[in-house]
Design an enzyme around this catalytic site. Structure first.
Site, PDB file in Angstrom:
ATOM      1  N   LYS A   1      14.060  43.603 143.249  1.00  0.00           N
ATOM      2  CA  LYS A   1      13.971  44.153 141.961  1.00  0.00           C
ATOM      3  C   LYS A   1      12.686  45.123 141.574  1.00  0.00           C
ATOM      4  O   LYS A   1      12.703  45.829 140.423  1.00  0.00           O
ATOM      5  CB  LYS A   1      14.339  43.075 140.876  1.00  0.00           C
ATOM      6  CG  LYS A   1      15.648  42.781 140.870  1.00  0.00           C
ATOM      7  CD  LYS A   1      16.625  43.518 140.689  1.00  0.00           C
ATOM      8  CE  LYS A   1      18.108  43.440 140.996  1.00  0.00           C
ATOM      9  NZ  LYS A   1      18.973  44.755 141.210  1.00  0.00           N
TER      10      LYS A   1
ATOM     11  N   TYR B   1      22.456  42.003 141.899  1.00  0.00           N
ATOM     12  CA  TYR B   1      21.752  42.634 142.896  1.00  0.00           C
ATOM     13  C   TYR B   1      21.994  44.109 142.879  1.00  0.00           C
ATOM     14  O   TYR B   1      20.938  44.993 143.143  1.00  0.00           O
ATOM     15  CB  TYR B   1      22.255  41.947 144.319  1.00  0.00           C
ATOM     16  CG  TYR B   1      21.292  42.399 145.513  1.00  0.00           C
ATOM     17  CD1 TYR B   1      21.472  43.619 145.827  1.00  0.00           C
ATOM     18  CD2 TYR B   1      20.546  41.550 146.043  1.00  0.00           C
ATOM     19  CE1 TYR B   1      20.636  44.043 147.068  1.00  0.00           C
ATOM     20  CE2 TYR B   1      19.725  41.695 147.316  1.00  0.00           C
ATOM     21  CZ  TYR B   1      19.863  42.881 147.527  1.00  0.00           C
ATOM     22  OH  TYR B   1      19.119  43.349 148.828  1.00  0.00           O
TER      23      TYR B   1
ATOM     24  N   TYR C   1      20.522  37.892 154.519  1.00  0.00           N
ATOM     25  CA  TYR C   1      19.555  36.929 153.776  1.00  0.00           C
ATOM     26  C   TYR C   1      19.891  35.446 154.304  1.00  0.00           C
ATOM     27  O   TYR C   1      21.238  34.976 154.151  1.00  0.00           O
ATOM     28  CB  TYR C   1      19.875  36.712 152.342  1.00  0.00           C
ATOM     29  CG  TYR C   1      19.066  38.227 151.660  1.00  0.00           C
ATOM     30  CD1 TYR C   1      19.841  39.166 151.537  1.00  0.00           C
ATOM     31  CD2 TYR C   1      17.891  37.981 150.702  1.00  0.00           C
ATOM     32  CE1 TYR C   1      19.176  40.215 150.674  1.00  0.00           C
ATOM     33  CE2 TYR C   1      17.550  38.886 149.977  1.00  0.00           C
ATOM     34  CZ  TYR C   1      18.089  40.043 150.071  1.00  0.00           C
ATOM     35  OH  TYR C   1      17.773  41.292 149.402  1.00  0.00           O
TER      36      TYR C   1
ATOM     37  N   PRO D   1      10.209  39.279 145.694  1.00  0.00           N
ATOM     38  CA  PRO D   1      10.952  40.518 146.309  1.00  0.00           C
ATOM     39  C   PRO D   1      12.343  40.123 146.816  1.00  0.00           C
ATOM     40  O   PRO D   1      13.096  40.680 147.055  1.00  0.00           O
ATOM     41  CB  PRO D   1      10.073  40.909 147.295  1.00  0.00           C
ATOM     42  CG  PRO D   1       9.439  39.787 147.577  1.00  0.00           C
ATOM     43  CD  PRO D   1       8.978  38.957 146.570  1.00  0.00           C
TER      44      PRO D   1
ATOM     45  N   HIS E   1      24.723  51.084 151.293  1.00  0.00           N
ATOM     46  CA  HIS E   1      25.266  49.846 152.158  1.00  0.00           C
ATOM     47  C   HIS E   1      25.998  49.360 150.933  1.00  0.00           C
ATOM     48  O   HIS E   1      25.925  49.524 149.583  1.00  0.00           O
ATOM     49  CB  HIS E   1      23.938  48.907 152.137  1.00  0.00           C
ATOM     50  CG  HIS E   1      23.150  49.107 153.294  1.00  0.00           C
ATOM     51  ND1 HIS E   1      22.396  48.163 153.671  1.00  0.00           N
ATOM     52  CD2 HIS E   1      23.126  50.132 154.292  1.00  0.00           C
ATOM     53  CE1 HIS E   1      21.969  48.600 154.931  1.00  0.00           C
ATOM     54  NE2 HIS E   1      22.270  49.622 155.112  1.00  0.00           N
TER      55      HIS E   1
HETATM   56  P1  FAS Z   1       2.275  49.712 141.963  1.00  0.00           P
HETATM   57  O1  FAS Z   1       1.171  48.472 142.170  1.00  0.00           O
HETATM   58  O2  FAS Z   1       3.063  50.189 143.089  1.00  0.00           O
HETATM   59  O3  FAS Z   1       1.135  50.993 141.475  1.00  0.00           O
HETATM   60  C1  FAS Z   1      -0.047  50.862 140.632  1.00  0.00           C
HETATM   61  C2  FAS Z   1      -0.964  51.862 140.898  1.00  0.00           C
HETATM   62  O4  FAS Z   1      -2.125  51.838 140.173  1.00  0.00           O
HETATM   63  C3  FAS Z   1      -1.348  51.767 142.372  1.00  0.00           C
HETATM   64  O5  FAS Z   1      -1.367  52.949 143.119  1.00  0.00           O
HETATM   65  C4  FAS Z   1      -2.920  51.277 142.172  1.00  0.00           C
HETATM   66  O6  FAS Z   1      -3.699  51.688 143.246  1.00  0.00           O
HETATM   67  C5  FAS Z   1      -3.376  51.906 141.045  1.00  0.00           C
HETATM   68  N1  FAS Z   1      -4.423  51.398 140.358  1.00  0.00           N
HETATM   69  C6  FAS Z   1      -4.850  50.033 140.040  1.00  0.00           C
HETATM   70  N2  FAS Z   1      -5.945  49.803 139.473  1.00  0.00           N
HETATM   71  C7  FAS Z   1      -6.157  51.055 138.957  1.00  0.00           C
HETATM   72  C8  FAS Z   1      -7.165  51.386 138.019  1.00  0.00           C
HETATM   73  N3  FAS Z   1      -8.163  50.495 137.667  1.00  0.00           N
HETATM   74  N4  FAS Z   1      -7.093  52.677 137.830  1.00  0.00           N
HETATM   75  C9  FAS Z   1      -6.520  53.666 138.286  1.00  0.00           C
HETATM   76  N5  FAS Z   1      -5.295  53.328 139.190  1.00  0.00           N
HETATM   77  C10 FAS Z   1      -5.302  52.052 139.451  1.00  0.00           C
HETATM   78  N6  FAS Z   1       9.375  45.259 145.553  1.00  0.00           N
HETATM   79  C11 FAS Z   1      10.489  44.945 146.374  1.00  0.00           C
HETATM   80  O7  FAS Z   1      11.568  45.421 145.613  1.00  0.00           O
HETATM   81  N7  FAS Z   1      10.676  44.751 147.593  1.00  0.00           N
HETATM   82  C12 FAS Z   1       9.651  44.600 148.286  1.00  0.00           C
HETATM   83  O8  FAS Z   1       9.804  44.154 149.485  1.00  0.00           O
HETATM   84  C13 FAS Z   1       8.284  44.521 147.895  1.00  0.00           C
HETATM   85  N8  FAS Z   1       7.234  44.432 148.583  1.00  0.00           N
HETATM   86  C14 FAS Z   1       6.029  44.216 147.976  1.00  0.00           C
HETATM   87  C15 FAS Z   1       4.780  44.154 148.991  1.00  0.00           C
HETATM   88  C16 FAS Z   1       3.340  44.212 148.338  1.00  0.00           C
HETATM   89  C17 FAS Z   1       2.337  43.849 149.207  1.00  0.00           C
HETATM   90  C18 FAS Z   1       3.495  44.387 146.702  1.00  0.00           C
HETATM   91  C19 FAS Z   1       1.963  44.534 146.320  1.00  0.00           C
HETATM   92  C20 FAS Z   1       4.540  44.740 146.046  1.00  0.00           C
HETATM   93  C21 FAS Z   1       5.751  44.732 146.565  1.00  0.00           C
HETATM   94  N9  FAS Z   1       7.057  44.861 145.803  1.00  0.00           N
HETATM   95  C22 FAS Z   1       8.125  44.982 146.477  1.00  0.00           C
HETATM   96  C23 FAS Z   1       6.934  45.276 144.507  1.00  0.00           C
HETATM   97  C24 FAS Z   1       6.434  46.747 144.496  1.00  0.00           C
HETATM   98  O9  FAS Z   1       7.488  47.580 145.067  1.00  0.00           O
HETATM   99  C25 FAS Z   1       6.301  46.992 142.824  1.00  0.00           C
HETATM  100  O10 FAS Z   1       7.522  46.481 142.357  1.00  0.00           O
HETATM  101  C26 FAS Z   1       6.106  48.532 142.755  1.00  0.00           C
HETATM  102  O11 FAS Z   1       5.083  49.042 143.652  1.00  0.00           O
HETATM  103  C27 FAS Z   1       5.951  48.752 141.148  1.00  0.00           C
HETATM  104  O12 FAS Z   1       5.529  50.028 140.948  1.00  0.00           O
HETATM  105  P2  FAS Z   1       4.422  50.454 139.885  1.00  0.00           P
HETATM  106  O13 FAS Z   1       4.349  49.279 138.674  1.00  0.00           O
HETATM  107  O14 FAS Z   1       4.133  51.773 140.113  1.00  0.00           O
HETATM  108  O15 FAS Z   1       2.886  49.510 140.463  1.00  0.00           O
HETATM  109  C1  PHB Z   2      12.825  45.342 151.897  1.00  0.00           C
HETATM  110  O1  PHB Z   2      13.519  46.000 152.795  1.00  0.00           O
HETATM  111  O2  PHB Z   2      11.566  45.661 152.247  1.00  0.00           O
HETATM  112  C2  PHB Z   2      13.475  44.364 151.234  1.00  0.00           C
HETATM  113  C3  PHB Z   2      14.804  44.500 151.109  1.00  0.00           C
HETATM  114  C4  PHB Z   2      15.440  43.300 150.003  1.00  0.00           C
HETATM  115  C5  PHB Z   2      14.572  42.505 149.593  1.00  0.00           C
HETATM  116  C6  PHB Z   2      13.090  42.462 149.655  1.00  0.00           C
HETATM  117  C7  PHB Z   2      12.613  43.453 150.509  1.00  0.00           C
HETATM  118  O3  PHB Z   2      15.076  41.618 148.761  1.00  0.00           O
END
Ligand code: FAS
Ligand code: PHB
Length: 391
Positions: free
Chosen positions: A298, A384, A201, A294, A72
């Site tokens: 980032k 961004y 947005y 979010p 994009h």
């Molecule tokens: P993660 O949380 O992805 O991974 C951590 C891992 O550690 C998980 O698999 C977990 O099961 C494991 N873990 C936890 N406790 C443990 C333990 N005691 N022992 C072993 N393993 C354990 N970011 C965006 O940019 N856009 C979004 O729209 C967006 N939506 C999101 C929605 C939700 C519901 C959440 C929670 C996050 C969202 N994020 C979003 C942020 C997300 O993308 C994170 O930035 C990204 O997953 C970060 O990756 P990790 O640091 O690997 O953490």
């Molecule tokens: C998404 O596609 O999940 C998304 C995109 C942009 C954002 C947050 C989430 O700022």
């Protein structure tokens, strides 16, 4: 059991770290509480910065991204009566890519499986020990309910915001910064073609809305809702009506097309940073050390940036016996963490409806500025679309 790097967490940070370490000849073992299927199906982030895409492609993880990723040029900002395209390529020469976190996780899972990576899924009772000695180790209960011990040279805490690594940094040395926002996001995944070519947005008196997507047949959309919102209060019809109103359905001929909702959830909005990102032989990366709302897209990209720095630091430490990058890892990572934390806070406070009329005037003034001033637009685009890794 013994390895060089014990990685806690098989999310994007943990899995990419093991991949980058292996490319440099450093072995690791990953411990994960959830099943592989669960980790790979969690619906989360959707936007990859150019630097993330370039890194993934450079380390053999770009094949499906090339085929299915959607580049994009920019985003749309809109508010009642106004709709502006922010062209990041014109402004800063960088684009962003639509490629869901589930796809990144699947690519990482296949690559690590092909490489014979040792991953223990569905573990419990993970605990970190002797992090301030040269004998750090992790104890855990494996999926067969057997007590295990993993000795390592280094422990990488990639266990997200609810894992044990964050708490392993003693209060006496730990500093945390936190801001909880007075609203959440109600997010849906829908089996319907996106009604827009690039993300929208939208600021609206009723609340913020975002039209994103996952492919040309799957849309991803979000609504600002009050904290504590119960999904039961939001039937499909109400969700689509609110999205239509806030995104400008009917204005200047634009239509929002509804479709079957296949996934939904309420996501709280929080900023969190913990320093230092290193304590003895423990190194933190990704959500284990920081959380961003979010709005700035980032979260996933910041986890990748941390891991790119950490992999280099651990390779120098363990293969070249050179501790310098390990010693500066936390400060090096935190420069980008705070830049992304500020940008995510700025986008969030600019776009989410406030109850304070003064805030509303500031928001509308900011929106008018970033959509009419080249300087303002360039600032948004630079943040961004993301800075090159390592800055
Ligand atoms: P993660 O949380 O992805 O991974 C951590 C891992 O550690 C998980 O698999 C977990 O099961 C494991 N873990 C936890 N406790 C443990 C333990 N005691 N022992 C072993 N393993 C354990 N970011 C965006 O940019 N856009 C979004 O729209 C967006 N939506 C999101 C929605 C939700 C519901 C959440 C929670 C996050 C969202 N994020 C979003 C942020 C997300 O993308 C994170 O930035 C990204 O997953 C970060 O990756 P990790 O640091 O690997 O953490
Ligand atoms: C998404 O596609 O999940 C998304 C995109 C942009 C954002 C947050 C989430 O700022």
């Amino acid at each position: 059991m013994r390895t060089q790097v014990a990685i806690i967490g098989a999310g994007p940070a943990g899995m990419l770290l093991s991949h980058l370490l292996a490319l440099g000849g450093v072995e690791s073992v990953i411990l994960e509480t959830r099943s592989r299927q669960y980790v790979e199906s969690r619906v989360r982030a959707g936007i990859l910065e150019t630097s993330t895409v370039e890194l993934l492609k450079s380390v053999g993880l770009g094949e499906r991204l090339e085929q299915r990723g959607d580049p994009h040029r920019g985003i749309y900002l809109r508010w009642p009566g106004e709709r502006h395209h922010m062209d990041f390529v014109d402004l800063v020469g960088r684009k962003v890519w639509i490629y869901g976190q589930t796809e990144v996780q699947r690519d990482l899972g296949r690559a690590r499986e092909a490489a014979g990576q040792e991953i223990h899924h569905e573990v419990t009772e993970v605990a970190l020990h002797e992090l301030q000695t040269d004998r750090p180790h992790v104890t855990f209960t494996d999926s067969d309910r057997r007590a295990q011990r993993l000795d390592a040279d280094v422990v990488a805490g990639c266990d997200g915001s609810f894992g044990p690594s964050r708490a392993a940094v003693p209060d006496a040395v730990r500093s945390t910064w936190e801001r909880t926002y007075p609203y959440s996001w109600l997010g849906i995944l829908a089996d319907v073609a996106p009604s827009t070519d690039e993300l929208i947005y939208a600021w609206h008196p009723d609340g913020f809305a975002l039209h994103s997507m996952r492919s040309d047949t799957v849309s991803r959309l979000y609504l600002q809702v009050p904290n504590g919102t119960d999904l039961a209060d939001w039937p499909d019809e109400r969700i689509w009506a609110a999205l239509a109103a806030r995104l400008g359905h009917g204005a200047d001929g634009w239509q929002l097309t509804a479709g079957p909702i296949t996934d939904r959830g309420v996501l709280p909005m929080r900023s969190f940073v913990m320093t230092p990102m290193r304590h003895g032989r423990l190194f933190l990366a990704g959500d284990a050390a920081h959380i961003v709302p979010p709005t700035g897209a980032k979260g996933l990209n910041l986890a990748v940036a941390d891991v790119a720095l950490l992999a280099r630091a651990l390779h120098s430490l363990l293969c070249d016996r050179d501790p310098r990058l390990a010693e500066t890892y936390s400060d090096d990572a935190l420069r980008r963490v705070w830049r992304c934390t500020h940008f995510s806070w700025w986008m969030t406070t600019m776009l989410h409806t406030s109850t304070d009329p003064f805030d509303t005037q500031l928001q509308l003034s900011q929106l008018r500025w970033v959509t009419t001033s080249t300087a303002g637009a360039t600032g948004l685009a630079e943040n961004y679309a993301g800075l090159p890794l390592g800055l």
